[in-house]
Structure formats: structure tokens, C-alpha cells
Design an enzyme around this catalytic site. Structure first.
Site, short mmCIF file in Angstrom:
data_model
loop_
_atom_site.label_atom_id
_atom_site.label_comp_id
_atom_site.label_asym_id
_atom_site.label_seq_id
_atom_site.Cartn_x
_atom_site.Cartn_y
_atom_site.Cartn_z
N LEU A 139 26.85 26.52 -4.50
CA LEU A 139 26.52 25.78 -3.20
C LEU A 139 26.31 24.17 -3.62
CD1 LEU A 139 24.05 28.11 -1.44
CD2 LEU A 139 26.68 28.04 -1.33
N ASP A 140 27.31 23.47 -3.19
CA ASP A 140 27.40 21.88 -3.40
C ASP A 140 26.72 21.42 -1.84
OD1 ASP A 140 28.71 22.10 -5.57
OD2 ASP A 140 30.61 22.02 -4.69
N ILE A 141 25.47 20.89 -2.36
CA ILE A 141 24.56 20.47 -1.05
C ILE A 141 24.19 18.90 -0.89
CG2 ILE A 141 22.43 20.70 0.19
CD1 ILE A 141 22.59 23.50 -1.47
N PHE A 174 28.84 21.73 1.41
CA PHE A 174 29.97 21.30 1.30
C PHE A 174 30.87 22.13 0.32
CE2 PHE A 174 27.86 18.02 3.24
CZ PHE A 174 28.53 17.21 4.07
N ASN A 218 23.60 22.75 -6.57
CA ASN A 218 24.32 21.69 -6.65
C ASN A 218 24.08 20.67 -5.97
OD1 ASN A 218 25.42 20.03 -8.87
ND2 ASN A 218 27.54 20.89 -8.53
#
Length: 197
Positions: free
Chosen positions: A129-131, A141, A171
Site C-alpha cells: 500500500l502506497d500511502i 494511492f 510504503n
């Protein structure tokens, strides 16, 4: 007391090893295979390798490079980047990769995610998970931080657990490559809302 585990994260772009800051400013830092050899000597516990150009450009993984890395590494490997379906996943596992990581695929095709879990087991699937903060809220995102997902971080964590994914990698885009340490508030939020590694 638990021993700290050392898991280097390597970013690949156009088959080169690179470093980024906040998902931007790619800087060449070397050859992936040479770097894997270095981490072999350091006796790292695992290694995670992300090809950051594949999914955003709708490209398939570089299977030859993944195979070469798998042959070189003397530690478990997680690979992410460009995985579109269960067939891609199985091909990568056949090289000796222990885990695959998905990001965009999780949001785009839940049926394919379930196929992967049914084929290789949940312990082999990681969702990254890109946060980043958006209006003082942690938002998820995809596509290297370009597409905001219309679901809260807490709800996506609950959903991932229901899907039976084996692990989650958090992430933080705002911190990535800055050498400023962890976002403890984000970590606390994640730990309170998930039971999976």
C-alpha cells in the site's frame, strides 16, 4: 526479545538499480545482480525487489532478470512490478521467488487476486500500500502515487484481511528516500487495524 530482521528494498527501473525520493527523482545507483551479491555477503534475512516502471507503463515483468536474480540470491525474495494475472505469478514462483507483491492489481482485479491465493497460498502474496497524506488524512494511492483510491486506509486494511492476503507492506510516499525515519502515527494506525504481518 525478537531479533531484528534486515530486509533491503531494491528499486529497479529499466533494469537498473535506482534510488528515488518521494517516488520521484530517479538516480542510478548500480547493477541489481551485483547488489544482490553484496547482500548475500551481508547475510540479510530477505530481499524485496520492485520494478517500479512495469505497472505504471502496463508492461509485463522482465522474467529473465527475475530468473537471474533468483539464481543469484541466497535469501528469500519478494518481487513486485507488472504482475497482471495468476499466470505471471506462477511463472515468477517457478524461478524460486518466495513471495510476490501486488499493488495496482489488488484494486483492479480482485478475481485474479483470489486465483493467485488459491494457486499458491495466501502466505505467498503481499499487498503493498502506497500511502501519503492528503488533506491531513492518510490516503492510498496506486500507479506510483498518481491515482488516489476511493477507500479509506482503515477500510482497505479490513478488506485485505478478509481477502486472506498473507502480508501487507506499508510504503509511505512522504517519507520514501528522505532518510527522516518512520511515520510513527501511520504505523500505530496500521497496527491497530490489522492482525496480519
Amino acid at each position: 526479545m525478537l531479533r531484528a530482521r534486515i530486509i533491503p528494498f531494491l528499486l529497479i527501473s529499466n533494469d537498473d538499480l535506482i534510488k528515488t525520493t518521494k517516488f520521484d527523482n530517479e538516480n542510478y545507483i548500480g547493477d541489481p545482480l551485483n547488489t544482490v551479491r553484496i547482500f548475500n555477503e551481508k547475510k540479510c534475512d530477505e530481499i524485496a525487489i520492485y520494478d517500479i516502471q512495469k505497472s505504471i507503463n502496463n508492461l509485463s515483468p522482465n522474467f529473465n532478470l527475475i530468473k537471474d536474480i533468483a539464481n543469484e540470491a541466497r535469501m528469500p525474495i519478494t518481487y513486485g512490478g507488472g504482475i497482471k494475472n495468476c499466470n505471471d505469478a506462477i511463472k515468477i514462483f517457478n524461478f524460486g521467488i518466495e513471495k510476490i507483491s501486488i499493488n495496482s492489481l489488488y484494486f483492479e482485479n480482485k478475481d485474479e487476486v483470489k486465483k493467485i491465493i488459491n494457486s499458491v497460498g495466501s502466505q505467498s502474496l503481499v499487498v503493498t500500500l502506497d500511502i501519503k497524506l492528503d488533506n491531513n488524512e492518510y490516503c492510498v494511492f496506486t500507479n506510483r502515487g498518481k491515482i488516489k483510491q476511493n477507500i479509506s486506509l482503515i477500510n482497505i486494511l479490513k478488506e485485505i484481511q478478509q481477502t486472506k492476503v498473507g502480508e501487507v507492506i506499508i510504503n509511505n510516499i512522504d517519507k520514501e528516500g528522505t532518510m527522516q525515519g518512520y511515520d510513527e502515527k501511520l504505523l500505530e494506525l496500521v497496527f491497530k487495524n490489522t492482525k496480519i504481518p
